[in-house]
Design an enzyme around this catalytic site. Structure first.
Site, mmCIF file in Angstrom:
data_model
loop_
_atom_site.group_PDB
_atom_site.id
_atom_site.type_symbol
_atom_site.label_atom_id
_atom_site.label_comp_id
_atom_site.label_asym_id
_atom_site.label_seq_id
_atom_site.Cartn_x
_atom_site.Cartn_y
_atom_site.Cartn_z
ATOM 1 N N TYR A 205 0.867 -1.293 -0.052
ATOM 2 C CA TYR A 205 -0.057 -0.089 -0.041
ATOM 3 C C TYR A 205 0.900 1.152 -0.044
ATOM 4 O O TYR A 205 2.073 1.090 0.014
ATOM 5 C CB TYR A 205 -0.891 -0.077 1.051
ATOM 6 N N THR A 273 6.002 3.824 0.133
ATOM 7 C CA THR A 273 5.585 2.668 -0.160
ATOM 8 C C THR A 273 5.687 1.693 1.183
ATOM 9 O O THR A 273 6.393 2.084 2.208
ATOM 10 C CB THR A 273 6.374 1.978 -1.188
ATOM 11 N N GLU A 274 4.751 0.630 1.046
ATOM 12 C CA GLU A 274 4.762 -0.226 2.192
ATOM 13 C C GLU A 274 4.511 -1.531 1.635
ATOM 14 O O GLU A 274 3.542 -1.597 0.968
ATOM 15 C CB GLU A 274 3.692 0.298 3.455
ATOM 16 N N VAL A 275 5.529 -2.469 2.197
ATOM 17 C CA VAL A 275 5.170 -4.205 1.344
ATOM 18 C C VAL A 275 5.218 -4.990 2.757
ATOM 19 O O VAL A 275 5.782 -4.475 4.062
ATOM 20 C CB VAL A 275 6.229 -4.491 0.486
#
Length: 306
Positions: A205, A273-275
């Site tokens: 997300y 960003t975030e993973v």
């Protein structure tokens, strides 16, 4: 509802002082090498890019160079793209994604945009697989003037001359299961607050700037990353990490107000960003690829919509 969890350092309900911070730092174990994993790969790029040392950090008998990768033929007439990784040192795909972008795709932007890539903002945190720096300070709440975090202050100083020239800034992050098992309990203990369990979004997300949102830009990144890995769904409240989901895979924060890295350049197009590498639906390699895809999509969109 408030929950309690005993953290091994400090007294419940009492914020940490110097003794607790020292005890926390003494408990940290060096688990990997910034020199081997990061500096060596940056050095291997010197035949294709300029490498700028913008400071160093000294911790005991160790000194860490702070390094940025720059376009070789820097052209003041071109806009600037900033990529930052490793603000939280334990977030491995942020560091490796920034390096892989430079290695695989960076030269493709020559003559179109000036690149400034900082793969590892917090090298002590990288080596100790820690969210905080050695003083138990979160660098990603510290990007402001007179910052208490030297990592953050050094990056602010590096980017200050470019303010107004930066078109796009991508700040690479990830969330792991240790956020819930270690880092959030440690934060609650440090600040003398009760620990309140939360959730971790399962997937990729983005965090947009709530003050100057760019929804089409964020969606272009989401569409590109969806071809690489899965996008995190909203929870039953239509939220992720307590923030409203404003579009598939997108939440918003006031970036500059919170002292977040993505808020320091003043760029028109910014994103965090975030993973989630601990997801059973992905792999570490896929997470690195998602970070690269996000950078490429961000730069391509920004160049097309200057």
């Amino acid at each position: 509802m408030q929950h309690t969890r005993t953290y091994p350092i400090g007294t419940p309900g009492a914020p940490w002082g110097d003794a607790e911070r020292a005890a926390w730092r003494a408990a940290q174990v060096r688990q990997r090498s910034h020199a081997d994993d990061v500096v060596a790969r940056i050095d291997a790029l010197r035949d294709r890019f300029d490498v700028q040392a913008y400071g160093s950090l000294d911790h005991g008998d160790r000194s860490y160079p702070l390094l940025a990768i720059r376009s070789r033929d820097w052209n003041p007439a071109l806009p600037v793209a900033v990529v930052t990784g490793g603000v939280h040192g334990y977030e491995t795909s942020g560091v490796l994604g920034a390096l892989e972008f430079a290695e695989q795709a960076g030269e493709g932007y020559a003559g179109r945009i000036n690149l400034l890539v900082v793969p590892c903002v917090s090298p002590w945190g990288y080596e100790h697989v820690q969210r905080w720096n050695a003083d138990a300070i979160d660098p990603n709440r510290s990007f402001r003037d007179n910052s208490p975090a030297p990592e953050s202050a050094a990056l602010v100083g590096l980017l200050a001359p470019l303010r107004g020239a930066v078109l796009v800034h991508v700040d690479l992050h990830e969330t792991t299961d240790t956020d819930e098992s270690e880092f959030r309990p440690a934060l609650a203990a440090r600040d003398g607050r009760p620990f309140e369990p939360g959730g971790i979004p399962d997937g990729f997300y983005l965090v947009d700037d709530s003050v100057r949102p760019q929804p089409a830009f964020q969606q272009a990144i989401i569409e590109a990353v969806a071809r690489v890995t899965h996008i995190a769904p909203a929870d039953e409240n239509g939220e992720m990490i307590g923030a409203k989901v404003v579009a598939p895979g997108v939440i918003e924060y006031p970036l500059a107000e919170l002292g977040l890295c993505a808020g320091i350049t003043g760029a028109r197009y910014v994103t965090t960003t975030e993973v989630y590498p601990d997801s059973p639906q992905t792999t570490p390699a896929e997470c690195n690829a998602a970070q690269v895809a996000s950078i490429v999509a961000a730069l391509d969109y920004a160049l097309a919509h200057r």
